[in-house]
Design a protein around this motif. Sequence first.
Motif, PDB file in Angstrom:
ATOM      1  N   LYS A 251       0.809  -1.211   0.000  1.00  0.00           N
ATOM      2  CA  LYS A 251       0.000   0.000   0.000  1.00  0.00           C
ATOM      3  C   LYS A 251       0.855   1.279   0.000  1.00  0.00           C
ATOM      4  O   LYS A 251       0.541   2.243  -0.681  1.00  0.00           O
ATOM      5  CB  LYS A 251      -0.932   0.000   1.214  1.00  0.00           C
ATOM      6  CG  LYS A 251      -1.918   1.134   1.153  1.00  0.00           C
ATOM      7  CD  LYS A 251      -3.194   0.855   1.899  1.00  0.00           C
ATOM      8  CE  LYS A 251      -4.178   1.962   1.573  1.00  0.00           C
ATOM      9  NZ  LYS A 251      -5.346   1.978   2.421  1.00  0.00           N
ATOM     10  N   GLY A 252       1.940   1.233   0.760  1.00  0.00           N
ATOM     11  CA  GLY A 252       2.814   2.406   0.824  1.00  0.00           C
ATOM     12  C   GLY A 252       3.385   2.749  -0.540  1.00  0.00           C
ATOM     13  O   GLY A 252       3.388   3.907  -0.961  1.00  0.00           O
ATOM     14  N   TYR A 253       3.823   1.737  -1.272  1.00  0.00           N
ATOM     15  CA  TYR A 253       4.394   1.969  -2.604  1.00  0.00           C
ATOM     16  C   TYR A 253       3.323   2.435  -3.585  1.00  0.00           C
ATOM     17  O   TYR A 253       3.570   3.295  -4.426  1.00  0.00           O
ATOM     18  CB  TYR A 253       5.055   0.695  -3.131  1.00  0.00           C
ATOM     19  CG  TYR A 253       6.495   0.555  -2.691  1.00  0.00           C
ATOM     20  CD1 TYR A 253       7.431   1.511  -3.074  1.00  0.00           C
ATOM     21  CD2 TYR A 253       6.906  -0.511  -1.911  1.00  0.00           C
ATOM     22  CE1 TYR A 253       8.757   1.399  -2.672  1.00  0.00           C
ATOM     23  CE2 TYR A 253       8.227  -0.633  -1.503  1.00  0.00           C
ATOM     24  CZ  TYR A 253       9.144   0.330  -1.889  1.00  0.00           C
ATOM     25  OH  TYR A 253      10.442   0.222  -1.503  1.00  0.00           O
ATOM     26  N   ARG A 254       2.144   1.838  -3.462  1.00  0.00           N
ATOM     27  CA  ARG A 254       1.048   2.250  -4.355  1.00  0.00           C
ATOM     28  C   ARG A 254       0.749   3.731  -4.169  1.00  0.00           C
ATOM     29  O   ARG A 254       0.594   4.481  -5.127  1.00  0.00           O
ATOM     30  CB  ARG A 254      -0.221   1.448  -4.046  1.00  0.00           C
ATOM     31  CG  ARG A 254      -0.170   0.003  -4.465  1.00  0.00           C
ATOM     32  CD  ARG A 254      -1.432  -0.708  -4.024  1.00  0.00           C
ATOM     33  NE  ARG A 254      -2.610  -0.038  -4.603  1.00  0.00           N
ATOM     34  CZ  ARG A 254      -3.181  -0.433  -5.731  1.00  0.00           C
ATOM     35  NH1 ARG A 254      -2.710  -1.487  -6.349  1.00  0.00           N
ATOM     36  NH2 ARG A 254      -4.201   0.198  -6.217  1.00  0.00           N
ATOM     37  N   HIS A 255       0.684   4.109  -2.890  1.00  0.00           N
ATOM     38  CA  HIS A 255       0.402   5.503  -2.574  1.00  0.00           C
ATOM     39  C   HIS A 255       1.462   6.420  -3.147  1.00  0.00           C
ATOM     40  O   HIS A 255       1.168   7.454  -3.733  1.00  0.00           O
ATOM     41  CB  HIS A 255       0.347   5.671  -1.060  1.00  0.00           C
ATOM     42  CG  HIS A 255      -0.914   6.305  -0.621  1.00  0.00           C
ATOM     43  ND1 HIS A 255      -2.008   5.583  -0.262  1.00  0.00           N
ATOM     44  CD2 HIS A 255      -1.265   7.607  -0.527  1.00  0.00           C
ATOM     45  CE1 HIS A 255      -2.975   6.400   0.067  1.00  0.00           C
ATOM     46  NE2 HIS A 255      -2.565   7.629  -0.093  1.00  0.00           N
ATOM     47  N   ARG A 256       2.702   6.006  -2.991  1.00  0.00           N
ATOM     48  CA  ARG A 256       3.793   6.849  -3.481  1.00  0.00           C
ATOM     49  C   ARG A 256       3.800   6.919  -5.000  1.00  0.00           C
ATOM     50  O   ARG A 256       4.148   7.936  -5.574  1.00  0.00           O
ATOM     51  CB  ARG A 256       5.129   6.304  -2.969  1.00  0.00           C
ATOM     52  CG  ARG A 256       5.466   6.883  -1.603  1.00  0.00           C
ATOM     53  CD  ARG A 256       6.823   6.487  -1.188  1.00  0.00           C
ATOM     54  NE  ARG A 256       6.771   5.245  -0.419  1.00  0.00           N
ATOM     55  CZ  ARG A 256       7.858   4.586  -0.062  1.00  0.00           C
ATOM     56  NH1 ARG A 256       9.043   5.007  -0.421  1.00  0.00           N
ATOM     57  NH2 ARG A 256       7.744   3.483   0.636  1.00  0.00           N
ATOM     58  N   THR A 257       3.399   5.820  -5.643  1.00  0.00           N
ATOM     59  CA  THR A 257       3.337   5.833  -7.108  1.00  0.00           C
ATOM     60  C   THR A 257       2.288   6.840  -7.583  1.00  0.00           C
ATOM     61  O   THR A 257       2.514   7.612  -8.511  1.00  0.00           O
ATOM     62  CB  THR A 257       2.992   4.437  -7.644  1.00  0.00           C
ATOM     63  OG1 THR A 257       3.917   3.500  -7.102  1.00  0.00           O
ATOM     64  CG2 THR A 257       3.052   4.402  -9.153  1.00  0.00           C
ATOM     65  N   CYS A 258       1.144   6.828  -6.903  1.00  0.00           N
ATOM     66  CA  CYS A 258       0.085   7.760  -7.291  1.00  0.00           C
ATOM     67  C   CYS A 258       0.504   9.195  -6.988  1.00  0.00           C
ATOM     68  O   CYS A 258       0.219  10.129  -7.741  1.00  0.00           O
ATOM     69  CB  CYS A 258      -1.214   7.415  -6.561  1.00  0.00           C
ATOM     70  SG  CYS A 258      -2.658   8.042  -7.401  1.00  0.00           S
ATOM     71  N   PHE A 259       1.212   9.347  -5.877  1.00  0.00           N
ATOM     72  CA  PHE A 259       1.732  10.661  -5.514  1.00  0.00           C
ATOM     73  C   PHE A 259       2.727  11.145  -6.570  1.00  0.00           C
ATOM     74  O   PHE A 259       2.700  12.300  -7.003  1.00  0.00           O
ATOM     75  CB  PHE A 259       2.401  10.551  -4.136  1.00  0.00           C
ATOM     76  CG  PHE A 259       2.828  11.858  -3.551  1.00  0.00           C
ATOM     77  CD1 PHE A 259       1.881  12.707  -3.009  1.00  0.00           C
ATOM     78  CD2 PHE A 259       4.149  12.239  -3.547  1.00  0.00           C
ATOM     79  CE1 PHE A 259       2.258  13.926  -2.464  1.00  0.00           C
ATOM     80  CE2 PHE A 259       4.535  13.446  -3.012  1.00  0.00           C
ATOM     81  CZ  PHE A 259       3.592  14.288  -2.465  1.00  0.00           C
ATOM     82  N   ALA A 260       3.578  10.218  -7.017  1.00  0.00           N
ATOM     83  CA  ALA A 260       4.565  10.548  -8.045  1.00  0.00           C
ATOM     84  C   ALA A 260       3.866  11.033  -9.313  1.00  0.00           C
ATOM     85  O   ALA A 260       4.301  11.993  -9.957  1.00  0.00           O
ATOM     86  CB  ALA A 260       5.424   9.325  -8.354  1.00  0.00           C
ATOM     87  N   GLN A 261       2.763  10.380  -9.656  1.00  0.00           N
ATOM     88  CA  GLN A 261       1.978  10.774 -10.822  1.00  0.00           C
ATOM     89  C   GLN A 261       1.469  12.206 -10.696  1.00  0.00           C
ATOM     90  O   GLN A 261       1.415  12.954 -11.670  1.00  0.00           O
ATOM     91  CB  GLN A 261       0.834   9.754 -10.986  1.00  0.00           C
ATOM     92  CG  GLN A 261      -0.328  10.151 -11.845  1.00  0.00           C
ATOM     93  CD  GLN A 261      -1.357  10.981 -11.109  1.00  0.00           C
ATOM     94  OE1 GLN A 261      -1.807  11.987 -11.632  1.00  0.00           O
ATOM     95  NE2 GLN A 261      -1.703  10.624  -9.905  1.00  0.00           N
ATOM     96  N   ALA A 262       1.093  12.573  -9.452  1.00  0.00           N
ATOM     97  CA  ALA A 262       0.518  13.901  -9.233  1.00  0.00           C
ATOM     98  C   ALA A 262       1.551  15.012  -9.391  1.00  0.00           C
ATOM     99  O   ALA A 262       1.222  16.116  -9.823  1.00  0.00           O
ATOM    100  CB  ALA A 262      -0.136  13.963  -7.856  1.00  0.00           C
TER     101      ALA A 262
END
Lengths: 350, 246
Positions: A164-175
Amino acid sequence: MELNRGQPGLAAADLTPCKWQPSNVEEDGMIRVQNLTKNFGPKTAVNNVTFSVERGEVLGFLGPNGAGKSTTMRMVTGFIPPTAGGVQIGEFNMLEQPIDAKKLLGYLPENAPLYGDMTVYGFLGFAAEMRGLRGEEKKHAVHRVVEMCFLEGVLHQSIDTLSKGYRHRTCFAQAILHDPPILIMDEPTDGLDPNQKHEVRSLIRRMGEQKAIVFSTHILEEVEAACSRAIIIDRGQIVANGTPAELKQRSELSGTIIVRVAGVPAAALQQKLAQISGVGRAVALTSTGTAAAARVFPQRRLTDGELARAIHQTLAREGWTIEELHTDEGRLDEVFRDITLPDTRKEVAS
Amino acid sequence: MNAMANIKTVAKRELVGYFASPVAFVFIVIFLLLTGFFTFMVADFFRREEASLEAFFVWHPWLYLFLVPAVGMRLWSEERRMGTIELLLTMPLTAWQAIVGKFLASWAFLALALFLTFPMVLTVNYLGNPDNGAIFCAYLGSFLMAGSYLAVSCMTSALTRNQVVSFILSVVICLFLILAGWPPVTRMLEIWAPGMVDPIASFSVMFHFESIRRGVLDTRDLVFFASLIGFCLFTTGVIIRGHRAG
């Protein structure tokens, strides 16, 4: 505390009269939200919400679950159209020039949705292309956010297999991929562990120096840690708007003084404190060991330290040993509860 | 220009998504096995002693009835279920660019599956002298019909988060599109409502596919498929806008 539920504008205005004037909202700001309203059928999810965010500001969006935080953010980002009211992003109106407005935005939706069948690298490449980045520019942008969000280790892993932490960071990176001047994040620290939360908060604070950032949360410490301003929204209406310090001042406990004295009975301490001029009342607190403790409510709001000095002088004259003496700044969670608790429950609570 | 770039990016992502999972390969294998089975076993391709692919194309409307909704069912329902639609539609592109991009990707995928049946063409050319123009027309008709079914699936998948519901809805609608021009149904209609046969049958993909399959490229048939696809994609857009408006 008196709240005027029918007129959210008033409740917000009386808090920070100089900063919060809807009439000034038009003039400046990266995000200008004007009288935003959203009805889902007969239900009003967001009711007449007005606020603005400038560059260099981090706005915390607070509220209980279902208060309308996500709906407001979805309207600001152009995902759903408002029933009434307008959203201005930079110089563009979200309803009239959605594409230009969206170019200025980075958005982290709630729960960080991602295309699970892609790799992190493929997904970020897709996001970069959607933002019009090609070739070297794209490579550079992806590389930058991968470094910022510590994604090197999972770059070629399928998103489905990420924690979950990596998923969140990936989406954050997209933003933040296209380095947008405006960032909107719906619960950016939801589901992260304490270290990751800390990381994200400091990242938000750092980016907030140059960007206009709005993020929603229901973690109050987050507001104090990262926000320059906070809005509390309840049942679709803004019920408070101010800096975290200003919000805390709304607390009943704000400005009260805690005194702890060794070797004195609590009753004696309480009596003594009540005699000091300027003291409204003194309440004995549960004490530990031999020390007695009391909370002193001032009669009126006093300038910093005035009352504390008086207490200190009085107690010193008695020859008592002061173990603790400090002014309470008030607690955000208390203010939050006070403002957002439904009226009926509030009566029961008090 | 910008619109084309956006459509291309969306389509590329969608196609990569197909091939990232085994779904694409499973689909292609099943498609090829079924077309082969129906052509050689059920329609008795060799016993016909005809240098034509009629035995091959006659099954396409029925095969597509189940296979195309299987490809299209996830197009939008998956986006809605996973919440990625929020990500996609807050990026700087219009909803119709996203719709067209996703549609084209799936259509290209179906085209690839159809292309992989080329050994049929080689076989029939090896065995005899078929009318290759008619075969080309039939392929084109099959491709257009697949696109029409796909557009219907695209529309039904925008209706619901649930892929199964989306699949069933689109099978039902496609079945109607077939049956409206299927001889047993048209014969029945002739008895009940003689005047209504042609108007109803002209709504059928069967009716238009048959005429293209015979090697007649009529503008009316092309217009039919194009407008069916256009209408369904437009409706998809309306449905998606409706969800967002709440």
